[in-house]
Design a protein around this motif. Structure first.
Motif, PDB file in Angstrom:
ATOM      1  N   LEU A  84      17.830   6.135  -8.390  1.00 46.86           N
ATOM      2  CA  LEU A  84      17.612   4.786  -7.861  1.00 46.86           C
ATOM      3  C   LEU A  84      17.121   4.847  -6.420  1.00 46.86           C
ATOM      4  CD1 LEU A  84      18.143   1.670  -8.435  1.00 46.86           C
ATOM      5  CD2 LEU A  84      20.264   2.006  -7.176  1.00 46.86           C
ATOM      6  N   LEU A  85      17.729   5.680  -5.611  1.00 52.19           N
ATOM      7  CA  LEU A  85      17.327   5.771  -4.211  1.00 52.19           C
ATOM      8  C   LEU A  85      15.945   6.402  -4.068  1.00 52.19           C
ATOM      9  CD1 LEU A  85      20.736   6.841  -2.609  1.00 52.19           C
ATOM     10  CD2 LEU A  85      19.723   4.553  -2.728  1.00 52.19           C
ATOM     11  N   ILE A  86      15.646   7.404  -4.897  1.00 52.30           N
ATOM     12  CA  ILE A  86      14.297   7.981  -4.887  1.00 52.30           C
ATOM     13  C   ILE A  86      13.280   6.915  -5.281  1.00 52.30           C
ATOM     14  CG2 ILE A  86      12.771   9.635  -6.036  1.00 52.30           C
ATOM     15  CD1 ILE A  86      15.204  11.491  -6.303  1.00 52.30           C
ATOM     16  N   GLY A  87      13.603   6.151  -6.332  1.00 50.77           N
ATOM     17  CA  GLY A  87      12.699   5.096  -6.783  1.00 50.77           C
ATOM     18  C   GLY A  87      12.521   4.001  -5.750  1.00 50.77           C
ATOM     19  N   ALA A  88      13.616   3.652  -5.044  1.00 49.00           N
ATOM     20  CA  ALA A  88      13.521   2.624  -4.005  1.00 49.00           C
ATOM     21  C   ALA A  88      12.604   3.076  -2.874  1.00 49.00           C
ATOM     22  CB  ALA A  88      14.903   2.293  -3.469  1.00 49.00           C
ATOM     23  N   ALA A  89      12.723   4.355  -2.489  1.00 48.60           N
ATOM     24  CA  ALA A  89      11.853   4.886  -1.436  1.00 48.60           C
ATOM     25  C   ALA A  89      10.397   4.865  -1.875  1.00 48.60           C
ATOM     26  CB  ALA A  89      12.281   6.302  -1.074  1.00 48.60           C
ATOM     27  N   ALA A  90      10.147   5.259  -3.138  1.00 49.08           N
ATOM     28  CA  ALA A  90       8.776   5.249  -3.659  1.00 49.08           C
ATOM     29  C   ALA A  90       8.245   3.827  -3.761  1.00 49.08           C
ATOM     30  CB  ALA A  90       8.744   5.931  -5.026  1.00 49.08           C
ATOM     31  N   PHE A  91       9.095   2.904  -4.211  1.00 48.90           N
ATOM     32  CA  PHE A  91       8.681   1.508  -4.370  1.00 48.90           C
ATOM     33  C   PHE A  91       8.342   0.891  -3.021  1.00 48.90           C
ATOM     34  CE2 PHE A  91       9.027  -2.942  -5.628  1.00 48.90           C
ATOM     35  CZ  PHE A  91       8.566  -2.924  -6.940  1.00 48.90           C
ATOM     36  N   GLY A  92       9.179   1.151  -2.021  1.00 48.47           N
ATOM     37  CA  GLY A  92       8.918   0.612  -0.690  1.00 48.47           C
ATOM     38  C   GLY A  92       7.668   1.193  -0.062  1.00 48.47           C
ATOM     39  N   THR A  93       7.492   2.511  -0.181  1.00 48.40           N
ATOM     40  CA  THR A  93       6.296   3.154   0.380  1.00 48.40           C
ATOM     41  C   THR A  93       5.032   2.639  -0.292  1.00 48.40           C
ATOM     42  OG1 THR A  93       7.585   5.153   0.865  1.00 48.40           O
ATOM     43  CG2 THR A  93       5.183   5.373   0.807  1.00 48.40           C
ATOM     44  N   ALA A  94       5.067   2.550  -1.636  1.00 42.69           N
ATOM     45  CA  ALA A  94       3.900   2.057  -2.368  1.00 42.69           C
ATOM     46  C   ALA A  94       3.603   0.598  -2.023  1.00 42.69           C
ATOM     47  CB  ALA A  94       4.122   2.208  -3.868  1.00 42.69           C
ATOM     48  N   SER A  95       4.635  -0.194  -1.773  1.00 42.02           N
ATOM     49  CA  SER A  95       4.430  -1.597  -1.377  1.00 42.02           C
ATOM     50  C   SER A  95       3.698  -1.678  -0.046  1.00 42.02           C
ATOM     51  CB  SER A  95       5.779  -2.318  -1.280  1.00 42.02           C
ATOM     52  OG  SER A  95       6.431  -2.367  -2.524  1.00 42.02           O
ATOM     53  N   LEU A  96       4.078  -0.804   0.891  1.00 40.43           N
ATOM     54  CA  LEU A  96       3.421  -0.785   2.194  1.00 40.43           C
ATOM     55  C   LEU A  96       1.955  -0.375   2.062  1.00 40.43           C
ATOM     56  CD1 LEU A  96       3.942  -1.159   5.242  1.00 40.43           C
ATOM     57  CD2 LEU A  96       4.488   1.286   5.355  1.00 40.43           C
ATOM     58  N   VAL A  97       1.694   0.642   1.243  1.00 42.37           N
ATOM     59  CA  VAL A  97       0.309   1.089   1.018  1.00 42.37           C
ATOM     60  C   VAL A  97      -0.494  -0.017   0.344  1.00 42.37           C
ATOM     61  CG1 VAL A  97      -1.134   2.747  -0.216  1.00 42.37           C
ATOM     62  CG2 VAL A  97       0.949   3.523   0.922  1.00 42.37           C
ATOM     63  N   ALA A  98       0.093  -0.669  -0.649  1.00 46.67           N
ATOM     64  CA  ALA A  98      -0.620  -1.734  -1.356  1.00 46.67           C
ATOM     65  C   ALA A  98      -0.953  -2.897  -0.430  1.00 46.67           C
ATOM     66  CB  ALA A  98       0.218  -2.229  -2.534  1.00 46.67           C
ATOM     67  N   ALA A  99      -0.034  -3.234   0.456  1.00 51.02           N
ATOM     68  CA  ALA A  99      -0.243  -4.377   1.349  1.00 51.02           C
ATOM     69  C   ALA A  99      -1.445  -4.169   2.261  1.00 51.02           C
ATOM     70  CB  ALA A  99       1.012  -4.623   2.175  1.00 51.02           C
ATOM     71  N   TYR A 100      -1.675  -2.943   2.674  1.00 48.73           N
ATOM     72  CA  TYR A 100      -2.769  -2.670   3.609  1.00 48.73           C
ATOM     73  C   TYR A 100      -3.891  -1.858   2.967  1.00 48.73           C
ATOM     74  CZ  TYR A 100       0.470  -4.409   7.126  1.00 48.73           C
ATOM     75  OH  TYR A 100       1.318  -5.206   7.848  1.00 48.73           O
ATOM     76  N   ALA A 101      -3.979  -1.904   1.637  1.00 43.90           N
ATOM     77  CA  ALA A 101      -5.032  -1.173   0.933  1.00 43.90           C
ATOM     78  C   ALA A 101      -6.401  -1.692   1.364  1.00 43.90           C
ATOM     79  CB  ALA A 101      -4.867  -1.328  -0.575  1.00 43.90           C
ATOM     80  N   ASN A 102      -7.320  -0.766   1.623  1.00 40.20           N
ATOM     81  CA  ASN A 102      -8.673  -1.166   2.043  1.00 40.20           C
ATOM     82  C   ASN A 102      -9.715  -0.908   0.975  1.00 40.20           C
ATOM     83  OD1 ASN A 102      -8.774   1.596   2.073  1.00 40.20           O
ATOM     84  ND2 ASN A 102      -9.106   1.800   4.277  1.00 40.20           N
ATOM     85  N   SER A 103      -9.262  -0.562  -0.233  1.00 37.59           N
ATOM     86  CA  SER A 103     -10.191  -0.368  -1.340  1.00 37.59           C
ATOM     87  C   SER A 103      -9.469  -0.648  -2.642  1.00 37.59           C
ATOM     88  CB  SER A 103     -10.748   1.061  -1.351  1.00 37.59           C
ATOM     89  OG  SER A 103      -9.731   1.994  -1.683  1.00 37.59           O
ATOM     90  N   ALA A 104     -10.248  -0.964  -3.670  1.00 29.83           N
ATOM     91  CA  ALA A 104      -9.657  -1.230  -4.977  1.00 29.83           C
ATOM     92  C   ALA A 104      -8.953   0.009  -5.518  1.00 29.83           C
ATOM     93  CB  ALA A 104     -10.738  -1.694  -5.951  1.00 29.83           C
ATOM     94  N   GLU A 105      -9.545   1.179  -5.281  1.00 35.27           N
ATOM     95  CA  GLU A 105      -8.950   2.424  -5.776  1.00 35.27           C
ATOM     96  C   GLU A 105      -7.568   2.662  -5.159  1.00 35.27           C
ATOM     97  OE1 GLU A 105     -13.366   2.681  -6.100  1.00 35.27           O
ATOM     98  OE2 GLU A 105     -11.943   2.127  -4.496  1.00 35.27           O
ATOM     99  N   THR A 106      -7.452   2.399  -3.863  1.00 34.60           N
ATOM    100  CA  THR A 106      -6.158   2.576  -3.200  1.00 34.60           C
ATOM    101  C   THR A 106      -5.120   1.614  -3.753  1.00 34.60           C
ATOM    102  OG1 THR A 106      -7.256   3.299  -1.168  1.00 34.60           O
ATOM    103  CG2 THR A 106      -4.973   2.559  -0.975  1.00 34.60           C
ATOM    104  N   LEU A 107      -5.527   0.382  -3.978  1.00 36.99           N
ATOM    105  CA  LEU A 107      -4.595  -0.611  -4.505  1.00 36.99           C
ATOM    106  C   LEU A 107      -4.165  -0.261  -5.925  1.00 36.99           C
ATOM    107  CD1 LEU A 107      -3.050  -3.201  -4.109  1.00 36.99           C
ATOM    108  CD2 LEU A 107      -5.091  -4.493  -4.794  1.00 36.99           C
ATOM    109  N   ILE A 108      -5.089   0.220  -6.736  1.00 38.06           N
ATOM    110  CA  ILE A 108      -4.735   0.623  -8.096  1.00 38.06           C
ATOM    111  C   ILE A 108      -3.728   1.771  -8.058  1.00 38.06           C
ATOM    112  CG2 ILE A 108      -5.624   1.703 -10.211  1.00 38.06           C
ATOM    113  CD1 ILE A 108      -8.244   0.138  -9.710  1.00 38.06           C
ATOM    114  N   ALA A 109      -3.980   2.760  -7.210  1.00 40.27           N
ATOM    115  CA  ALA A 109      -3.058   3.893  -7.093  1.00 40.27           C
ATOM    116  C   ALA A 109      -1.682   3.435  -6.608  1.00 40.27           C
ATOM    117  CB  ALA A 109      -3.637   4.930  -6.137  1.00 40.27           C
ATOM    118  N   ALA A 110      -1.658   2.520  -5.644  1.00 43.97           N
ATOM    119  CA  ALA A 110      -0.378   2.015  -5.135  1.00 43.97           C
ATOM    120  C   ALA A 110       0.374   1.242  -6.208  1.00 43.97           C
ATOM    121  CB  ALA A 110      -0.617   1.131  -3.911  1.00 43.97           C
TER     122      ALA A 110
END
Length: 511
Positions: A84-110
């Motif tokens: 759960l804690l590993i998943g929470a860290a991944a979920f939070g990090t991916a949320s930050l990347v998605a919020a500031y994604a500058n390309s469609a590819e980055t957003l899809i990966a996030a």
């Protein structure tokens, strides 16, 4: 260090931990629908292709569904708090990347990483409930709250998306995840217990690609059929997935240490719970396919206004699960509670079948009644499944129920959507353009080409909704009878499964 399950009543610490767990669960369920109103802004900013736009929207749900069984079983091995804690860290990090994604590819990966994180969070929260709430009455209440939060989150996601995009920028729909994940990472180690399967058998890695190859093609085909029809490639996709599902089942039955132990299905009540959960989600998600379109395309509500109205039926959902649990605690047979829940949900479909082209309150009432019945059913069959499953297999049990729910929801939208579309196509005027004969949205787009087309298309869609609602009512009424027959004599051996020594007996004997 692991914690043994004991039959002690939970105290303030466990209920506080439940509140902490509900936040990530709410956000994971919201992320299924959080892009409903953000997609136009994302398209204007990142300029994705049509295919990329579809992947931005769908990849989260696909990855989530494909990895649920893997993550549930993995959590049983390494510990659900750790996962759960590993998943929470991944979920939070991916949320930050998605919020500031500058390309469609980055957003899809996030979004894909968000799906991975979500797949760790959902079964882990339920497995931890199984560990924290060993008293059957308290566990039933906690699972009722879990079911209500998960269901309400899907409805709340679209509304929050609309509000945030209206006043901020599209990336804000992802940033709201960060405080909850930070709170979970800060409080989780202190509040949440750890429990892992004491078995030293190696993890069955071969089952991971087999499970994904079974789940993803079927979910993909079922999700596309309502909008595209029974296209050959979707039928082939479902067929391929079913073939891999057969291979996956064979692997589980023959492997020395399978990812999903077949012994789970030998627990009295577990197999009926999985089946009834699929049927329940069939009805709940199948109805949502029509009600959202009805509010927007038939009544002409704006997207955000329609989402706000659609949130209204979610108000009574939070009480449905705890009330159902309270009835069982007071001695009402669980079979009767589940049967009545299905009957209530079927009556919601019955009300929906009475709707006309100007019946907003009737449709909202029908949605609320259906959702209340559905949550009452889901909370009880989830409690039945988790009470039957040994504590060391709680993650696998939870993931099977949640994967079944994904299948049921996709199947409901495919089948009921196809019924509605067939009736719509039959009733639309023969003189209408081809695009108008396919969907209501297509008809409204070319309504100025044929006088009266818009009104005829709305009436045809409503007729299709009525026909699908009748089919849904019949199915859920049948499920009510099935629940009464299959669950009436099921004796859930909760006390036996919850003693510290029993899980080890079950594990060592292969049951």
């Amino acid at each position: 260090m692991t914690t043994n399950a004991t039959n002690t009543r939970a105290g303030r610490r466990e209920w506080t931990a439940l509140g902490v767990l509900m936040l990530p669960l709410l956000l994971v369920s919201m992320d299924v629908s959080v892009l409903y109103f953000a997609i136009p802004a994302i398209s204007a900013d990142l300029e994705p292709s049509g295919t990329q736009q579809l992947w931005i929207f769908d990849i989260y749900a696909f990855v989530l569904a494909g990895l649920l069984m893997t993550m549930g079983s993995l959590g049983d091995r390494i510990g659900h708090r750790r996962l759960l804690l590993i998943g929470a860290a991944a979920f939070g990090t991916a949320s930050l990347v998605a919020a500031y994604a500058n390309s469609a590819e980055t957003l899809i990966a996030a979004r894909a990483v968000l799906g991975i994180g979500g797949a760790t969070l959902m079964p882990s929260t339920m497995a931890l409930l199984r560990t924290m709430f060993t008293d059957p009455a308290q566990r039933a209440k906690a699972i009722g709250l879990w079911s209500g939060v998960m269901t309400a989150g899907i409805a709340l996601g679209s509304v929050m998306s609309g509000v945030l995009v209206e006043y901020f920028w599209w990336g804000s729909v992802f940033l709201v995840n960060l405080p909850a994940m930070a709170l979970l990472l800060a409080l989780g180690p202190a509040l949440l217990p750890e429990y892992r399967n004491p078995s030293s058998a190696p993890f069955d890695w071969l089952s991971v690609p087999l499970s994904m190859a079974a789940v993803l093609p079927v979910i993909y085909g079922l999700k596309e059929i309502p909008s595209e029809g029974w296209n050959v490639r979707y039928v082939v996709s479902i067929t391929v997935g079913l073939l891999f599902a057969a291979l996956f089942v064979h692997r589980q039955r023959t492997a020395a240490a399978p990812m999903i132990s077949p012994a789970l299905f030998r627990g009295r009540g577990f197999a009926p719970s999985v089946g009834l959960n699929i049927v329940c989600m069939f009805g709940v998600m199948g109805s949502a396919y029509f009600t959202t379109q009805y509010l927007q395309s038939v009544l002409g509500k704006g997207a955000l206004e329609a989402a706000l109205w659609a949130l209204l039926p979610s108000v009574p959902i939070g009480a449905a699960g705890p009330i159902a649990a309270q009835l069982v605690q007071k001695g009402v047979n669980r079979a009767y509670v589940v049967t009545v829940g299905f009957a209530i949900a079927a009556s919601g479909f019955g009300l929906l079948a009475l709707a006309g082209t100007d019946s907003m309150w009737l449709v909202l009432t029908a949605s609320g009644v259906l959702a209340v019945g559905g949550v009452a059913v889901m909370s009880q069959i989830m409690d039945l499944a988790m009470g039957t499953a040994p504590v060391e297999r709680a993650g696998a049990a939870s993931s099977l129920m949640e994967t079944g729910g994904e299948f049921g929801g996709a199947l409901g939208m495919a089948v009921l959507g196809s019924i509605g579309t067939a009736i719509y196509s039959h009733e639309i005027p023969a003189s209408a353009p081809d695009v108008a004969r396919e969907t209501l949205g297509g008809a409204l787009a070319v309504a100025d080409q044929l006088p009266g087309l818009a009104a005829a298309a709305r009436a045809a869609f409503t007729s299709g909704m009525q026909g699908a609602a009748i089919a849904g009512a019949v199915l859920l009424a049948g499920a009510a009878v099935l629940a009464a027959v299959t669950l009436r004599r099921v004796e859930v051996r909760q006390r036996a499964c919850e003693t510290p020594d029993e899980p080890r007996k079950l594990s060592s004997s292969g049951v």
